[in-house]
Design a protein around this motif. Structure first.
Motif, PDB file in Angstrom:
ATOM      1  N   THR A  13       6.656   2.344  -4.878  1.00 41.51           N
ATOM      2  CA  THR A  13       5.747   3.062  -5.066  1.00 41.51           C
ATOM      3  C   THR A  13       4.551   2.316  -6.110  1.00 41.51           C
ATOM      4  N   THR A  14       5.279   1.539  -7.197  1.00 39.13           N
ATOM      5  CA  THR A  14       4.384   0.995  -8.049  1.00 39.13           C
ATOM      6  C   THR A  14       3.727  -0.135  -7.271  1.00 39.13           C
ATOM      7  N   LEU A  15       4.185  -0.871  -6.503  1.00 42.19           N
ATOM      8  CA  LEU A  15       3.851  -1.903  -5.672  1.00 42.19           C
ATOM      9  C   LEU A  15       2.494  -1.294  -4.782  1.00 42.19           C
ATOM     10  N   ALA A  16       2.778  -0.168  -4.249  1.00 42.16           N
ATOM     11  CA  ALA A  16       1.879   0.284  -3.170  1.00 42.16           C
ATOM     12  C   ALA A  16       0.688   0.696  -3.815  1.00 42.16           C
ATOM     13  N   ASN A  17       0.865   1.571  -5.086  1.00 40.82           N
ATOM     14  CA  ASN A  17      -0.286   1.957  -5.985  1.00 40.82           C
ATOM     15  C   ASN A  17      -1.075   0.783  -6.372  1.00 40.82           C
ATOM     16  N   PHE A  18      -0.350  -0.374  -6.724  1.00 39.31           N
ATOM     17  CA  PHE A  18      -1.085  -1.520  -7.230  1.00 39.31           C
ATOM     18  C   PHE A  18      -1.923  -2.043  -6.134  1.00 39.31           C
ATOM     19  N   VAL A  19      -1.416  -2.304  -4.868  1.00 41.18           N
ATOM     20  CA  VAL A  19      -2.106  -2.862  -3.645  1.00 41.18           C
ATOM     21  C   VAL A  19      -3.300  -1.832  -3.515  1.00 41.18           C
ATOM     22  N   GLY A  20      -2.926  -0.847  -3.212  1.00 43.55           N
ATOM     23  CA  GLY A  20      -4.079   0.185  -2.867  1.00 43.55           C
ATOM     24  C   GLY A  20      -5.209   0.115  -3.987  1.00 43.55           C
ATOM     25  N   GLN A  22      -6.107  -2.308  -5.724  1.00 45.54           N
ATOM     26  CA  GLN A  22      -6.698  -3.691  -5.441  1.00 45.54           C
ATOM     27  C   GLN A  22      -7.853  -3.708  -4.282  1.00 45.54           C
ATOM     28  N   LEU A  23      -7.178  -3.184  -3.239  1.00 44.93           N
ATOM     29  CA  LEU A  23      -7.860  -2.889  -1.961  1.00 44.93           C
ATOM     30  C   LEU A  23      -9.286  -2.177  -2.284  1.00 44.93           C
ATOM     31  N   ARG A  24      -9.019  -1.183  -3.164  1.00 40.70           N
ATOM     32  CA  ARG A  24     -10.105  -0.169  -3.413  1.00 40.70           C
ATOM     33  C   ARG A  24     -11.364  -1.169  -4.185  1.00 40.70           C
ATOM     34  N   GLN A  25     -10.793  -1.802  -5.200  1.00 38.93           N
ATOM     35  CA  GLN A  25     -11.652  -2.459  -6.141  1.00 38.93           C
ATOM     36  C   GLN A  25     -12.516  -3.449  -5.345  1.00 38.93           C
ATOM     37  N   GLU A  26     -11.779  -4.215  -4.580  1.00 40.73           N
ATOM     38  CA  GLU A  26     -12.445  -5.484  -4.162  1.00 40.73           C
ATOM     39  C   GLU A  26     -13.158  -5.194  -2.807  1.00 40.73           C
ATOM     40  N   LYS A  27     -13.189  -3.796  -2.610  1.00 44.62           N
ATOM     41  CA  LYS A  27     -13.902  -3.119  -1.169  1.00 44.62           C
ATOM     42  C   LYS A  27     -13.321  -3.826  -0.110  1.00 44.62           C
ATOM     43  N   ILE A  28     -12.250  -4.046   0.165  1.00 45.02           N
ATOM     44  CA  ILE A  28     -11.805  -4.618   1.289  1.00 45.02           C
ATOM     45  C   ILE A  28     -11.582  -3.702   2.547  1.00 45.02           C
ATOM     46  N   PHE A  29     -11.373  -2.681   2.329  1.00 43.40           N
ATOM     47  CA  PHE A  29     -11.206  -1.465   3.210  1.00 43.40           C
ATOM     48  C   PHE A  29     -12.327  -0.181   2.733  1.00 43.40           C
ATOM     49  N   ASP A  30     -13.112   0.369   3.445  1.00 47.84           N
ATOM     50  CA  ASP A  30     -13.725   1.647   3.037  1.00 47.84           C
ATOM     51  C   ASP A  30     -12.873   2.669   2.162  1.00 47.84           C
ATOM     52  N   GLU A  31     -11.656   2.896   2.598  1.00 43.67           N
ATOM     53  CA  GLU A  31     -10.825   3.839   2.400  1.00 43.67           C
ATOM     54  C   GLU A  31      -9.379   3.451   2.265  1.00 43.67           C
ATOM     55  N   VAL A  32      -8.666   3.971   1.223  1.00 42.44           N
ATOM     56  CA  VAL A  32      -7.069   3.620   1.269  1.00 42.44           C
ATOM     57  C   VAL A  32      -6.380   4.997   0.848  1.00 42.44           C
ATOM     58  N   GLY A  33      -5.532   5.063   1.926  1.00 48.32           N
ATOM     59  CA  GLY A  33      -4.610   6.436   1.741  1.00 48.32           C
ATOM     60  C   GLY A  33      -3.259   6.145   1.488  1.00 48.32           C
ATOM     61  N   ILE A  34      -2.681   6.730   0.523  1.00 44.81           N
ATOM     62  CA  ILE A  34      -1.287   6.438   0.282  1.00 44.81           C
ATOM     63  C   ILE A  34      -0.439   7.756   0.193  1.00 44.81           C
ATOM     64  N   ALA A  35       0.800   7.737   0.637  1.00 48.37           N
ATOM     65  CA  ALA A  35       1.798   8.924   0.515  1.00 48.37           C
ATOM     66  C   ALA A  35       3.086   8.521   0.489  1.00 48.37           C
ATOM     67  N   THR A  36       3.844   9.181  -0.635  1.00 52.34           N
ATOM     68  CA  THR A  36       5.213   8.760  -0.564  1.00 52.34           C
ATOM     69  C   THR A  36       6.198   9.503   0.252  1.00 52.34           C
ATOM     70  N   VAL A  37       6.948   8.900   1.150  1.00 50.63           N
ATOM     71  CA  VAL A  37       7.981   9.604   2.189  1.00 50.63           C
ATOM     72  C   VAL A  37       9.429   9.219   1.448  1.00 50.63           C
ATOM     73  N   SER A  38       9.960  10.169   0.958  1.00 47.81           N
ATOM     74  CA  SER A  38      11.324  10.190   0.636  1.00 47.81           C
ATOM     75  C   SER A  38      12.159  10.072   1.768  1.00 47.81           C
ATOM     76  N   GLN A  39      13.527   9.978   1.460  1.00 46.09           N
ATOM     77  CA  GLN A  39      14.605   9.770   2.601  1.00 46.09           C
ATOM     78  C   GLN A  39      14.742  11.196   3.313  1.00 46.09           C
ATOM     79  N   ASP A  40      14.538  12.114   2.558  1.00 50.79           N
ATOM     80  CA  ASP A  40      14.654  13.592   3.188  1.00 50.79           C
ATOM     81  C   ASP A  40      13.086  14.134   3.002  1.00 50.79           C
ATOM     82  N   PRO A  41      12.209  13.715   3.845  1.00 52.13           N
ATOM     83  CA  PRO A  41      10.726  13.672   3.594  1.00 52.13           C
ATOM     84  C   PRO A  41      10.325  15.671   3.765  1.00 52.13           C
ATOM     85  N   ASP A  42       9.302  15.741   3.029  1.00 55.37           N
ATOM     86  CA  ASP A  42       8.724  17.098   2.978  1.00 55.37           C
ATOM     87  C   ASP A  42       7.514  17.028   3.711  1.00 55.37           C
TER      88      ASP A  42
END
Length: 79
Positions: A13-20, A22-42
């Motif tokens: 999760t830390t890595l995904a948030n960091f990369v997200g 970076q992608l936002r700051q460097e404007k590599i993508f217009d939008e970046v979406g992140i969601a955490t999916v656990s082993q038994d996802p809600d």
């Protein structure tokens, strides 16, 4: 779309948030979406996290209605 998986407590999760951020700051993508999916996802929670990370709102209560709404928002936004 990218995904990370592995054993717990290694920093996925830390890595995904960091990369997200970076992608936002460097404007590599217009939008970046992140969601955490656990082993038994809600699914309702995952749908909400994804929508919130993209600045969208889901008012639907039913999982299928929320999925349909997300699909519609993606198709309107990125078609």
């Amino acid at each position: 779309m990218e995904g990370l998986y592995g054993i717990s407590c290694v920093g996925k999760t830390t890595l995904a948030n960091f990369v997200g951020n970076q992608l936002r700051q460097e404007k590599i993508f217009d939008e970046v979406g992140i969601a955490t999916v656990s082993q038994d996802p809600d699914i309702i929670k995952v749908q909400g996290e994804l929508a919130k990370s993209l600045g969208w709102a889901l008012n639907e209560k039913d999982e299928k209605e929320r999925a349909d709404r997300l699909r519609l928002m993606f198709s309107e936004r990125y078609s």
